[in-house]
Motif scaffolding. Structure first.
Motif, PDB file in Angstrom:
ATOM      1  N   ILE A 151       0.590  -1.238  -0.010  1.00 18.97           N
ATOM      2  CA  ILE A 151       0.396   0.351   0.162  1.00 18.97           C
ATOM      3  C   ILE A 151       1.052   1.138  -0.131  1.00 18.97           C
ATOM      4  N   ILE A 152       2.509   1.074   0.282  1.00 20.38           N
ATOM      5  CA  ILE A 152       3.012   2.103  -0.080  1.00 20.38           C
ATOM      6  C   ILE A 152       3.976   2.310  -0.960  1.00 20.38           C
ATOM      7  N   PHE A 153       4.099   3.325  -1.779  1.00 18.01           N
ATOM      8  CA  PHE A 153       5.106   2.736  -3.509  1.00 18.01           C
ATOM      9  C   PHE A 153       6.115   4.906  -3.326  1.00 18.01           C
ATOM     10  N   GLN A 154       7.168   4.220  -3.757  1.00 22.18           N
ATOM     11  CA  GLN A 154       7.792   5.139  -4.033  1.00 22.18           C
ATOM     12  C   GLN A 154       7.791   5.594  -5.603  1.00 22.18           C
ATOM     13  N   GLU A 155       8.043   6.599  -5.652  1.00 19.55           N
ATOM     14  CA  GLU A 155       8.263   6.912  -7.385  1.00 19.55           C
ATOM     15  C   GLU A 155      10.082   6.546  -7.414  1.00 19.55           C
ATOM     16  N   PHE A 198       6.505   9.436  -1.987  1.00 10.07           N
ATOM     17  CA  PHE A 198       5.593   8.366  -1.464  1.00 10.07           C
ATOM     18  C   PHE A 198       5.160   9.243  -1.296  1.00 10.07           C
ATOM     19  N   ILE A 199       3.820   8.002  -1.696  1.00  6.67           N
ATOM     20  CA  ILE A 199       1.839   7.579  -1.357  1.00  6.67           C
ATOM     21  C   ILE A 199       1.567   6.797  -1.085  1.00  6.67           C
ATOM     22  N   ALA A 200       0.283   6.236  -0.315  1.00  3.68           N
ATOM     23  CA  ALA A 200      -0.093   5.898   0.390  1.00  3.68           C
ATOM     24  C   ALA A 200      -1.034   5.571  -0.046  1.00  3.68           C
ATOM     25  N   ILE A 201      -1.835   4.913  -0.665  1.00  5.24           N
ATOM     26  CA  ILE A 201      -2.971   4.121  -1.456  1.00  5.24           C
ATOM     27  C   ILE A 201      -3.739   2.864  -1.154  1.00  5.24           C
ATOM     28  N   PRO A 202      -5.125   2.968  -1.078  1.00  2.44           N
ATOM     29  CA  PRO A 202      -5.627   1.556  -0.438  1.00  2.44           C
ATOM     30  C   PRO A 202      -5.617   0.649  -1.837  1.00  2.44           C
TER      31      PRO A 202
END
Length: 67
Positions: free
Chosen positions: A20-24, A35-39
Motif C-alpha cells: 500500500i506504500i509506493f515510492q516514485e 511517496f504515496i499510500a494508497i488503498p
C-alpha cells in the motif's frame, strides 16, 4: 545508486493486496522523495514526471527513510 525496478508498476495499475506504500522511481531506477499510500484495489495515480514508475515498499522500508 539505482534500485531494482523489476516489480515497479505503471500509473493506472491496480494496487496489489500486499502493498500500500509506493515510492516514485525514475525509468532507470533512480530514487525520488515522492511517496504515496494508497488503498488496496485502487488505481495508482499519475507520476510527477512522464516515464516514472511506482515501486512498492513495505512499512519497514518506509520507516528507515531510504529516499
Amino acid at each position: 545508486m539505482p534500485i531494482d525496478i523489476s516489480n515497479a508498476m505503471q500509473p493506472g495499475d491496480l494496487c496489489p493486496s500486499n502493498a500500500i506504500i509506493f515510492q516514485e522511481v525514475g525509468p532507470r531506477g533512480g530514487k525520488t522523495k515522492h511517496f504515496i499510500a494508497i488503498p488496496r484495489g485502487r488505481a495508482l495515480p499519475d507520476t510527477r514526471r512522464a516515464g516514472n514508475l511506482w515501486k512498492p515498499r513495505t512499512a519497514q522500508e518506509f520507516k528507515k527513510g531510504f529516499a
